[in-house]
Enzyme design. Structure first.
Site, PDB file in Angstrom:
ATOM      1  N   ASP A 159       0.803  -1.226   0.000  1.00 42.04           N
ATOM      2  CA  ASP A 159       0.000   0.000   0.000  1.00 42.04           C
ATOM      3  C   ASP A 159       0.837   1.277   0.000  1.00 42.04           C
ATOM      4  OD1 ASP A 159       0.978  -0.341   2.580  1.00 42.04           O
ATOM      5  OD2 ASP A 159      -0.752   0.592   3.510  1.00 42.04           O
ATOM      6  N   TYR A 170      10.599   4.871   1.347  1.00 46.84           N
ATOM      7  CA  TYR A 170      11.521   3.909   1.952  1.00 46.84           C
ATOM      8  C   TYR A 170      12.936   4.036   1.405  1.00 46.84           C
ATOM      9  CZ  TYR A 170       8.034   1.308   4.606  1.00 46.84           C
ATOM     10  OH  TYR A 170       7.081   0.949   5.527  1.00 46.84           O
TER      11      TYR A 170
END
Length: 441
Positions: free
Chosen positions: A172, A264
């Site tokens: 997600d 990330y």
């Protein structure tokens, strides 16, 4: 539309209430006949399930049945889809995943670096067993796996079940980032059409279009670089760690303005800075335990005690809606576009064919049909090939019980690089995970 039977594997997860509210919000697009929770931890699941019973009675009276169980036969028989969100070792092991690398001065994170490797090795066996169990009772059910670290788990599942075309590995994070883009533009996130490439938690948006084909990319970049970039999905909008993460994405864009980065990537591009900002005494796992887990359990207690969910702050979130709409596209052949993980096989023409790439794809009742990306620039190709090699070595180490391949994997990983440091971390992780990992040789 035909009503479907769904099982949520990991019913005791702190994300489950958000998924339930999302199922309620999306019930016209993904109508359910029966809903089941399955978890190996009966006590943890029971509290979430009892609150869910009340939510469903108030908001989903047309649901024929809801149940929760630790029995595989009861959970997996005659299902159309399984949402899988397991965490082998729970938050206690996640905390060790984060603490041990930090004690050696490197990034301690749940899915990235040494912590991600540790979590991945724990997850592989349980995920393989779980898929076998589901297939025993429901051969044709769609399995939507968003168990972390999805890249390592997905590679292992592809190796173990090469001919199973009804396993979809999905994350997600791209849609959560897109939610912030949409809010910058004052648009609905579902109006945006992404062009994206990379690996899970390791990718870039090359373009963002609207449904009419207008390119919004430069406008998004300008708003981020000349303003601020914050998480806006309700689940993470007020979380200080996520706020800092999104602000770091702004710095990534300033440093590397060609593409819009997945958040990330901060752990791989700025590993020393990120390691210095974290503390073994206040890991992200500890923040989740004291934050989201505490909040969700308090909400459940309130709902159960009052016998109603009125005036309790539980809402649908982008995580849940994304999974549900992806499942609906698969089961009802809607052919809608989602960023998902697929075996490369030429989608990104200058990357290895066996890499599990994350790209936009049409989701059909025959599975994902990925859009071609073509060649990517050398900088991004080099980063991705390095990360893919690390992920592949972790999976090979699991199957071969290989200490050497795990050492190679950690030495390759951009959060570590140093072989002596990689060896010291690996030895500590082996001790911490002796009840979960295969015996290495």
């Amino acid at each position: 539309m035909e009503r479907k039977n769904l099982v949520i594997v990991g019913g005791g997860s702190t994300y489950t209430l958000g998924i339930i509210m999302s199922l309620i919000e999306e019930k016209e697009n993904f109508p359910l006949q029966n809903l089941t929770f399955y978890d190996t931890d009966a006590d943890r699941q029971e509290k979430i399930a009892k609150a869910t019973e009340i939510l469903l009675s108030e908001h989903y009276p047309e649901l024929e049945s809801f149940s929760y169980t630790t029995d595989k036969a009861a959970a997996f028989a005659d299902i159309d889809a399984a949402f899988v969100q397991i965490r082998t070792g729970g938050l206690a092991m996640r905390e060790l995943d984060e603490q041990i690398p930090l004690q050696h001065g490197v990034v301690g994170q749940e899915t990235c670096g040494a912590g991600g490797m540790a979590y991945g090795l724990r997850s592989i066996k349980d995920m393989i067993d779980l898929v076998n169990d589901i297939r025993y009772y429901s051969r044709d059910a769609w399995i939507l796996n968003y168990t972390n670290p999805a890249a390592i788990v997905g590679l292992a599942l592809k190796r173990e079940f090469p001919d199973d075309l009804r396993i979809l590995n999905i994350c997600d994070m791209p849609i959560a980032i897109m939610k912030s883009y949409a809010d910058l533009l004052e648009k609905d996130v579902w109006e945006l059409v992404p062009e994206y490439f990379g690996l899970n938690h390791f990718g870039w948006f090359s373009k963002l279009l609207d449904k009419a084909g207008n390119d919004l990319t430069d406008e998004i970049k300008d708003k981020i670089i000349n303003g601020d970039f914050l998480p806006t999905d309700k689940e993470i909008a007020n979380d200080e760690s996520w706020i800092q993460t999104f602000r770091q994405a702004r710095q990534m864009l300033i440093d590397f303005p060609e593409f819009l980065p997945n958040t990330y990537l901060q752990y791989y591009l700025y590993p020393d800075d990120l390691a210095k900002k974290e503390s073994p005494d206040n890991t992200r796992a500890r923040q989740v335990i004291n934050g989201r887990e505490k909040r969700v359990h308090e909400h459940c207690d309130q709902i159960i005690q009052q016998g109603t969910a009125k005036d309790i702050d539980v809402e649908a979130d982008i995580h849940g809606v994304y999974m549900i709409r992806a499942a609906a596209s698969l089961l009802f052949n809607l052919k809608e576009t989602f960023v998902v993980m697929v075996e490369n096989q030429g989608v990104i023409s200058n990357l290895p064919a066996d890499a599990l790439v994350e790209v936009p794809a049409l989701l059909t009742n025959h599975g994902p049909k990925a859009f071609s990306v073509g060649e990517i620039p050398v900088f991004y190709k080099g980063l991705i090939e390095n990360q893919h090699a690390y992920e592949r070595l972790v999976v090979e180490a699991y199957y071969e019980n290989s200490y050497n391949k795990l050492l190679q994997a950690l030495t390759l990983n951009r959060t570590i690089v140093s072989a002596p440091k990689a060896k010291a971390i690996l030895d500590d992780l082996i001790e911490a995970n002796k009840d979960y990992w295969p015996a290495l040789k």
